[in-house]
Write an enzyme that holds these catalytic residues in place. Structure first.
Site, PDB file in Angstrom:
ATOM      1  N   ARG A  22      41.321 -41.318  57.711  1.00  0.00           N
ATOM      2  CA  ARG A  22      42.544 -40.766  57.300  1.00  0.00           C
ATOM      3  C   ARG A  22      43.710 -40.784  58.252  1.00  0.00           C
ATOM      4  NH1 ARG A  22      45.903 -35.988  58.747  1.00  0.00           N
ATOM      5  NH2 ARG A  22      46.549 -34.954  57.016  1.00  0.00           N
ATOM      6  N   ASP A  33      47.130 -39.895  59.759  1.00  0.00           N
ATOM      7  CA  ASP A  33      48.037 -38.805  59.623  1.00  0.00           C
ATOM      8  C   ASP A  33      49.393 -39.219  59.833  1.00  0.00           C
ATOM      9  OD1 ASP A  33      48.217 -35.814  60.510  1.00  0.00           O
ATOM     10  OD2 ASP A  33      49.452 -37.001  62.215  1.00  0.00           O
ATOM     11  N   ALA A  34      50.255 -38.543  58.703  1.00  0.00           N
ATOM     12  CA  ALA A  34      51.754 -38.487  58.531  1.00  0.00           C
ATOM     13  C   ALA A  34      52.249 -39.717  58.987  1.00  0.00           C
ATOM     14  CB  ALA A  34      52.334 -37.555  59.959  1.00  0.00           C
ATOM     15  N   GLU A  52      47.991 -39.705  54.659  1.00  0.00           N
ATOM     16  CA  GLU A  52      49.004 -38.491  54.535  1.00  0.00           C
ATOM     17  C   GLU A  52      50.458 -38.852  54.709  1.00  0.00           C
ATOM     18  OE1 GLU A  52      50.160 -34.178  56.713  1.00  0.00           O
ATOM     19  OE2 GLU A  52      49.411 -35.867  57.941  1.00  0.00           O
ATOM     20  N   ASP A  94      49.624 -33.239  48.883  1.00  0.00           N
ATOM     21  CA  ASP A  94      50.162 -32.080  49.457  1.00  0.00           C
ATOM     22  C   ASP A  94      50.867 -31.206  48.264  1.00  0.00           C
ATOM     23  OD1 ASP A  94      49.347 -31.816  52.460  1.00  0.00           O
ATOM     24  OD2 ASP A  94      50.418 -33.762  52.671  1.00  0.00           O
ATOM     25  N   ASP A 103      46.239 -27.963  58.283  1.00  0.00           N
ATOM     26  CA  ASP A 103      47.482 -27.858  58.378  1.00  0.00           C
ATOM     27  C   ASP A 103      47.828 -26.629  57.703  1.00  0.00           C
ATOM     28  OD1 ASP A 103      48.717 -29.688  59.905  1.00  0.00           O
ATOM     29  OD2 ASP A 103      48.856 -31.234  58.489  1.00  0.00           O
ATOM     30  N   GLN A 104      47.518 -26.562  56.468  1.00  0.00           N
ATOM     31  CA  GLN A 104      48.045 -25.477  55.555  1.00  0.00           C
ATOM     32  C   GLN A 104      47.465 -24.064  56.145  1.00  0.00           C
ATOM     33  OE1 GLN A 104      49.932 -26.613  54.252  1.00  0.00           O
ATOM     34  NE2 GLN A 104      49.625 -28.979  53.702  1.00  0.00           N
ATOM     35  N   ILE A 105      46.499 -23.998  56.787  1.00  0.00           N
ATOM     36  CA  ILE A 105      46.030 -22.469  57.462  1.00  0.00           C
ATOM     37  C   ILE A 105      46.589 -22.549  58.747  1.00  0.00           C
ATOM     38  CG2 ILE A 105      44.029 -21.134  58.115  1.00  0.00           C
ATOM     39  CD1 ILE A 105      42.112 -22.808  56.202  1.00  0.00           C
ATOM     40  N   ASN A 147      49.041 -23.911  60.476  1.00  0.00           N
ATOM     41  CA  ASN A 147      50.327 -23.998  60.623  1.00  0.00           C
ATOM     42  C   ASN A 147      51.027 -22.516  60.200  1.00  0.00           C
ATOM     43  OD1 ASN A 147      50.900 -26.222  61.980  1.00  0.00           O
ATOM     44  ND2 ASN A 147      50.982 -27.731  60.163  1.00  0.00           N
TER      45      ASN A 147
END
Length: 580
Positions: free
Chosen positions: A241, A243-244, A277, A296, A366-368, A370
């Site tokens: 995967r 990243d960014a 991502e 996302d 990320d979503q937790i 950050n």
């Protein structure tokens, strides 16, 4: 290492006048070729510690396979063939069978401890695990996105052999293993490349991490492609995967990278997954060599629907979250070219893509992490709504992903954590707190002081997933395993050639989506996370696959989807039964 037992050392440093290899304090000069590679073949068995001296500066090998003493210490020679694989019959699995659990190796205790968790994950119904980045980083704890030596598994997690043993055991249990890799930047401590090979970077493009990596240079592109091939071929990872990737320039490198992975050194019949991502929502990449992208957009819309939050990037989805959930289920991306809150046009049309081109999730690192206080949805959303949304993720034709602890309703936080000291530690701590100054709950400086210090050991310790209620966790896990069993039995065999037929907004916070499966059957899902019942006339030709909660069945028979509920329906082909 070479067949005769010697080792080939190579360092690209085109601007360096003198490069030496140091082993046990003994320096050996390296020969320079016309491309700026400095080469030496010498006796150096596995376990040998070494460093390079570049124009008088000692640096670790940027392609080091192991850093036992940390990122600033000596590199160690590793024999890539020294592990005796037990599960030699494993060749991977088709992408459409993936059900992924994302894990942080450090929070679980290292490679050996992750290995011990694998039977439970397999029994739950997962078919794959995804490791947050494991490349060597500064200190003993880090999310992994500050890695500086991408070829070396971090020593705090275990040895290369222990990583291979973990992957070997996963394959024995039928679990694929995905690795999250960071190719868009290096961390702030331990990256020596700018000091002796500035050609690795571009002075004309700056990123949040400094000068951009120069992917136009063949040597730089090869550095990252070879890294991917190492993980896939030597460690037998089943997928990567990336990243960014929106921070990677030029985007053409992504196509070059994927093509190289697909054509190079992969045994016949091997299944290798490539996942992105990408804020740019570049649908074109998903029509080529990439299998999928983390969606996302879908997550953000679902999060707003469940929590009502509207700050930060959730502002882009606060206007019509119900409609945007419907669009995500029907078309994949929400942003397909329109402007976001910053006035930036992003995204490409995606409605022609297969549903499995999108990884769907309610939570991830990320979503937790950050969030200022690292809360999970179990602490933010109504429990009935959360379970209904988890049904949507588990039984949608998209690829489901869950974060560690999510299957048993974990309530412990997952914070952002690092292990820096001195001035950098202060900058990270204060920078993180200042990042949330524009959030309504943290406008007061005194409240921002409550945001945990990323460098504090207790911040990391608090992020270790824990069971606080054994009975509740067991109930959640049984329930969750039942969802995945249904997915495996009734949906996965029919996912190939599946496509979306659309998604209707039933009411505020309620949607009804339909797909045509590969064998001609129809798959329907309705989600209602409002406080009101909504009409849902049920066609008598449909069969209920799952309803959440179970006591919503009588209402459904009356043409109503209760509040805080979800239902999955199968419409059968004439004279055929979907469920045997």
């Amino acid at each position: 290492m070479l067949d005769d037992g010697s080792t080939r050392f190579c360092l690209w440093a085109p601007g360096a006048a003198h490069v030496q290899l140091l082993i046990d304090g003994r320096a050996q000069a390296m020969a320079r070729d016309e491309e700026g590679n400095h080469l030496l073949i010498t006796q150096a068995p596995a376990g040998t510690r070494y460093v390079y001296r570049v124009d008088g500066r000692q640096v670790p090998d940027p392609a080091s396979r192991a850093q036992p003493g940390g990122v600033s210490g000596a590199s160690m020679v590793v024999d890539p063939a020294d592990y005796a694989w037990r599960c030699d019959t494993w060749h991977g699995a088709p992408w459409h069978t993936a059900v992924i659990c994302e894990l942080h190796v450090g929070a679980l205790g290292g490679f050996d401890q992750v290995c011990a968790c694998l039977p439970r994950l397999a029994a739950c119904g997962f078919t794959a695990i995804e490791l947050m980045p494991i490349a060597s980083f500064q200190g003993d704890r880090n999310w992994g996105y500050d890695g500086v030596l991408p070829y070396a598994p971090d020593a705090s997690y275990g040895t290369p052999a222990s990583l291979k043993a973990m992957i070997d055991e996963a394959h024995r249990l039928g679990l694929a293993v995905i690795l999250d890799v960071v190719y868009n930047h290096f961390g702030p401590v331990g990256n020596e490349l700018p000091n002796y090979v500035p050609e690795f970077f571009r002075a004309d493009i700056h990123t949040p991490w400094g000068a951009a990596i120069d992917f136009c240079r063949p040597q730089v592109a090869r550095y990252f492609i070879d890294n991917a091939l190492m993980w896939i071929n030597e460690y037998r990872f089943d997928g990567l995967r990336l990243d960014a990737v929106h921070a990677i320039q030029p985007p053409a490198f992504l196509e070059e990278f994927a093509a190289a992975v697909r054509r190079t050194c992969l045994p016949h019949g091997r299944q290798v997954w490539l996942i992105l991502e990408n804020e740019h929502n570049a649908a074109g990449l998903l029509r080529g060599d990439y299998d999928a992208q983390w969606n996302d957009d879908a997550h953000n819309a679902l999060h707003v629907l469940l929590t009502g939050e509207h700050e930060g990037y959730y502002a882009d989805f606060a206007g019509d979250p119900t409609g945007e959930v419907a669009k995500a289920l029907a078309e994949g991306f929400v942003f397909q070219g329109q402007h976001d809150r910053r006035g930036i046009s992003r995204g490409e049309p995606s409605q022609d893509l297969h549903p499995t081109s999108f990884v769907l999730f309610l939570q991830n690192h990320d979503q937790i992490g950050n969030r200022p206080m690292g809360e999970r949805l179990t602490c933010l959303a109504d429990e009935a709504d959360l379970r209904a949304a988890m049904v949507l993720v588990a039984l949608s034709p998209m690829i489901p992903l869950y974060f560690m602890g999510e299957p048993w309703g974990c309530r412990t936080p997952f914070y952002y954590f690092t292990d820096y000291d001195g001035e950098l530690a202060t900058q990270v701590r204060e920078g993180r707190r200042e990042e949330f100054a524009h959030f309504s709950g943290f406008a007061d400086p005194a409240r921002r002081e409550r945001i945990p210090d990323p460098n504090a050991l207790e911040t990391f310790a608090a992020s270790i997933p824990r069971v606080t209620d054994e009975a509740r966790a067991a109930d959640w896990e049984r329930w969750f395993a039942g969802l995945l069993q249904l997915r495996r039995q009734h949906l996965v065999p029919r996912l190939q050639d599946c496509y979306a037929l659309g998604c209707e907004v039933l009411a505020d916070k309620a949607v009804f989506a339909r797909w045509r499966l590969g064998d001609g059957h129809y798959w329907e899902m309705a989600l209602n996370v409002s406080g009101n019942d909504v009409p849902l006339p049920r066609d008598p030709a449909t069969r209920v696959i799952w309803i959440e909660p179970q006591d919503a069945m009588d209402a459904l028979d009356s043409g109503v989807l209760k509040a805080h509920a979800a239902v999955v329906l199968a419409r059968e082909m004439q004279d055929e039964r979907l469920i045997a």
